[in-house]
Scaffold this motif. Structure first.
Motif, PDB file in Angstrom:
ATOM      1  N   THR A 178     -13.207 -13.274   1.195  1.00  0.00           N
ATOM      2  CA  THR A 178     -13.508 -12.309   2.404  1.00  0.00           C
ATOM      3  C   THR A 178     -13.524 -13.179   3.804  1.00  0.00           C
ATOM      4  O   THR A 178     -14.025 -14.360   3.804  1.00  0.00           O
ATOM      5  CB  THR A 178     -14.938 -11.527   2.053  1.00  0.00           C
ATOM      6  N   SER A 179     -12.862 -12.600   4.828  1.00  0.00           N
ATOM      7  CA  SER A 179     -12.671 -13.166   5.968  1.00  0.00           C
ATOM      8  C   SER A 179     -14.249 -13.467   6.757  1.00  0.00           C
ATOM      9  O   SER A 179     -14.460 -14.574   7.121  1.00  0.00           O
ATOM     10  CB  SER A 179     -11.808 -12.603   6.878  1.00  0.00           C
ATOM     11  N   ARG A 211     -19.872 -18.705   5.772  1.00  0.00           N
ATOM     12  CA  ARG A 211     -18.535 -19.149   4.670  1.00  0.00           C
ATOM     13  C   ARG A 211     -17.976 -17.936   3.965  1.00  0.00           C
ATOM     14  O   ARG A 211     -19.009 -17.198   3.444  1.00  0.00           O
ATOM     15  CB  ARG A 211     -18.971 -20.338   3.916  1.00  0.00           C
ATOM     16  N   PRO A 212     -16.593 -17.871   4.016  1.00  0.00           N
ATOM     17  CA  PRO A 212     -16.227 -16.663   3.057  1.00  0.00           C
ATOM     18  C   PRO A 212     -16.693 -16.843   1.590  1.00  0.00           C
ATOM     19  O   PRO A 212     -16.731 -17.960   1.131  1.00  0.00           O
ATOM     20  CB  PRO A 212     -14.657 -16.798   3.232  1.00  0.00           C
ATOM     21  N   TRP A 242     -17.427 -15.797  -7.064  1.00  0.00           N
ATOM     22  CA  TRP A 242     -17.026 -16.917  -7.762  1.00  0.00           C
ATOM     23  C   TRP A 242     -17.953 -18.028  -7.151  1.00  0.00           C
ATOM     24  O   TRP A 242     -18.113 -18.185  -5.964  1.00  0.00           O
ATOM     25  CB  TRP A 242     -15.490 -17.154  -7.244  1.00  0.00           C
ATOM     26  N   ASN A 243     -18.572 -18.440  -8.324  1.00  0.00           N
ATOM     27  CA  ASN A 243     -19.505 -19.793  -7.998  1.00  0.00           C
ATOM     28  C   ASN A 243     -20.482 -19.203  -6.960  1.00  0.00           C
ATOM     29  O   ASN A 243     -21.155 -20.163  -6.271  1.00  0.00           O
ATOM     30  CB  ASN A 243     -18.723 -20.863  -7.396  1.00  0.00           C
ATOM     31  N   VAL A 297      -9.437 -23.845   4.838  1.00  0.00           N
ATOM     32  CA  VAL A 297      -8.494 -24.242   3.947  1.00  0.00           C
ATOM     33  C   VAL A 297      -9.080 -25.033   2.632  1.00  0.00           C
ATOM     34  O   VAL A 297      -9.151 -24.773   1.601  1.00  0.00           O
ATOM     35  CB  VAL A 297      -7.227 -24.635   4.190  1.00  0.00           C
ATOM     36  N   ALA A 298      -9.899 -25.976   3.213  1.00  0.00           N
ATOM     37  CA  ALA A 298     -10.648 -26.890   2.320  1.00  0.00           C
ATOM     38  C   ALA A 298     -11.701 -26.207   1.450  1.00  0.00           C
ATOM     39  O   ALA A 298     -11.761 -26.572   0.267  1.00  0.00           O
ATOM     40  CB  ALA A 298     -11.223 -28.168   2.933  1.00  0.00           C
ATOM     41  N   TRP A 299     -12.350 -25.327   2.046  1.00  0.00           N
ATOM     42  CA  TRP A 299     -13.463 -24.595   1.310  1.00  0.00           C
ATOM     43  C   TRP A 299     -12.907 -23.684   0.573  1.00  0.00           C
ATOM     44  O   TRP A 299     -13.259 -23.781  -0.763  1.00  0.00           O
ATOM     45  CB  TRP A 299     -14.229 -23.863   2.574  1.00  0.00           C
TER      46      TRP A 299
END
Length: 589
Positions: A183-184, A189-190, A416-417, A104-106
């Motif tokens: 993406t899961s 990391r997603p 994104w990023n 969630v934080a990521w």
């Protein structure tokens, strides 16, 4: 193939909501559970609800282009919030309800979300544990529970003029970002896929015309897959576009009852659900009767591609329709005649079985990066065992190494990023490198053979694609999941988990204590012999060099909570092989 629809520069996903409310204001498009009963929501009521919530977002300080998190299970409010965010000119950032605080934080941090919707107190707690400060200084906005604030948010929006929503909505263009879907992922990391209104609109507008049998008049579906995933999300958008009635179910223990009471005409799911329904039907029916019913269903389905069944086959099919097939259809509510299967290949034999049993399971192919749509088995040409033909306006090419490359208006522009990841999958000519392996036949039908990163090369140099073996193994009622291994090893082997219901039946039939666990019996000779039969059957589909020579029954099934499955039930291979490294080593002495 040329596109059947070209999206205009001013088109946005909210257009359909306003068009439906004008064309059919009193038509019921949504059904939500209220006090155990299905309550209808008309097209006009939905549009008014979207406007009211968008006014609340504007009143709370949400600006055009702001990213808004949405962490919730599948429910009517998910769709309402999604469209309200778009109507306010903002961007939806879905978060799986099962996400850990770290995830969630990521997602909130990487997307730069200024606010977040959560469904329950549990989700609110997960957000709090993430310790991610929302820079907007508002929320979280909770849908239900003691901290529910949706009604209050709507009330605050009363001070905002309806015209402000219209200005926000029309200020957005087709090339503005509509959503960032993380993406899961099965490793790492997603990554956030930035999809525009044009991407998603192009996917839908070029797919729906070929699916009148599913999205036609009086069609309905019950959504139960996570709407945070691109697959369910694109179907949600398609249903709004085509004015198909949608119901919502949280899944799990509620799903069977919800399907029975809602009676959808079509459903969407992943292969695991169809495998489980098949396995359950097999367990409940007399073994000999089911085997004959399966043979007839497959033969009947295959005959549909060769001019139709003869009289004898039709009579046998009618008999097993009463004995077996109606029970299979009842598992999907009784009114279901079509299904969309995605996420992974279903398996040709299982697809033929379902079609023979009266449920036309259509397979397609797509990724989050392609707005979930690349190819599909359209009404004008269904070929079981393939993902269908490319969507109009989409070009598919097979690279020299077998990788599937895609070009079309539904392909995203960037992560994104993450310029590095973007450059790795989008080449200079605009082709998206999917990472999947496949081939195109002479009629343009696409067949998926596996993932590049999953390809196994044995110590003897033999290339093995594990998907076909795994699909065949999972078709056995006793098998729940399996992972084929053998990269840089002398031969191919497999890790196998058991289906809990089938295991209970096996124990009863083999005189084993009801309380015995898989861990207690996984070395049992008769249990291993039963799994060996499934392995032998799977091995018939490959050469001797590719066949499974050894297997281990694991003491527990894979699950999302243990980190071995994604939210859409895909196996995280690296997690599984790391977790069970000792079991793998034991198979190789």
């Amino acid at each position: 193939m040329a596109p059947v629809a070209v999206v205009g520069d001013e088109t946005t996903l909210t257009d359909a909501v306003w068009q439906n409310a004008t064309a059919a204001p009193d038509a019921v498009q949504f059904l939500r559970r209220v006090g155990g009963e299905w309550q209808g929501v008309t097209c006009a009521q939905f549009r008014d609800g979207v406007i009211a919530l968008a006014r609340g977002l504007i009143a709370a300080g949400v600006q055009a282009g702001d990213r808004i998190g949405l962490m919730s299970g599948t429910r009517y409010e998910w769709t309402l919030i999604d469209y309200a965010i778009w109507a306010a000119g903002a961007v939806t950032v879905p978060i799986y309800e099962t996400s850990s605080p770290d995830q969630v934080a990521w997602i909130l941090s990487d997307s730069g979300a200024v606010a977040c919707f959560v469904e329950t107190d549990v989700h609110r707690a997960a957000l709090a544990k993430s310790r991610h400060p929302l820079p907007g200084g508002v929320g979280p906005w909770q849908i239900e529970g003691r901290h529910a604030v949706i009604d209050g948010l709507v009330a605050e929006g009363a001070a905002v003029a309806v015209e402000d929503v219209e200005r926000r909505r029309h200020a957005v263009g087709a090339d503005d970002i509509a959503t960032i879907i993380y993406t899961s992922g099965t490793t790492g990391r997603p990554k956030g896929c930035a999809l525009t209104h044009r991407n998603l609109s192009s996917a839908i507008c070029n797919t729906l015309p070929g699916l009148g049998s599913l999205f036609g008049k009086d069609a309905s579906t019950l959504l139960f897959l996570p709407l945070a995933h691109a697959f369910a999300r694109i179907v949600q958008i398609g249903c709004v576009q085509a004015r198909v009635r949608m119901g919502y179910s949280p899944g799990g223990a509620n799903l069977a009852a919800d399907l029975e009471s809602f009676r959808p005409t079509f459903v969407l799911s992943v292969p695991r659900m169809f495998e489980k329904i098949y396995a359950t039907a097999q367990q409940r029916a007399n073994g000999g009767i089911f085997r004959r019913a399966e043979q007839v269903a497959v033969a009947y389905s295959r005959s549909l591609d060769r001019g139709g069944p003869g009289l004898l086959l039709r009579l046998r099919h009618a008999l097993f329709g009463m004995l077996v097939y109606r029970k299979v259809r009842a598992a999907l509510g009784g009114g279901c005649r079509h299904a969309i299967c995605g996420g992974a290949p279903l398996g040709e034999r299982l697809a033929h079985f379902y079609r023979g049993a009266g449920i036309d399971v259509r397979e397609g192919y797509g990724l989050t990066e392609t707005s979930s749509v690349v190819a599909f088995n359209f009404d004008d040409g269904v070929r079981i065992g393939t993902a269908g033909r490319p969507v109009p306006g989409t070009t598919v090419r097979i690279a020299g190494d077998g990788e599937i490359l895609v070009d079309g208006p539904q392909v995203f522009a960037r992560y994104w990023n993450n310029e590095t990841a973007t450059a790795q999958c989008l080449d200079q000519d605009g082709w998206f490198h999917t990472g999947d392996l496949g081939d195109l036949d002479g009629d343009g039908f696409l067949r998926i053979t596996g993932r590049k990163k999953d390809l196994i090369v044995t110590a003897g140099g033999k290339n093995v694609v594990p998907g076909e073996l795994e699909d065949r193994l999972r078709a056995h009622p006793l098998v729940s999941q399996c992972v084929v291994v053998g990269d840089r090893l002398p031969f191919v082997s497999a890790l196998v988990t058991l289906d809990e219901h089938a295991f209970a039946t096996w124990k009863a039939h083999n005189g084993k204590p009801a309380g015995a666990t898989v861990a207690d019996l996984r070395a049992d000779t008769r249990l291993c012999s039963a799994v060996q039969q499934a392995v032998d059957d799977a091995n018939q589909t490959v050469s001797k060099a590719e066949s499974i020579r050894a297997f281990r029954i694991l003491p527990h099934d894979f699950s999302e909570s243990t980190g071995e499955l994604t939210a859409t039930q895909k196996i995280k291979r690296q997690v599984v092989t790391d977790e069970h490294a000792e079991e793998i080593a034991a198979m190789y002495g």
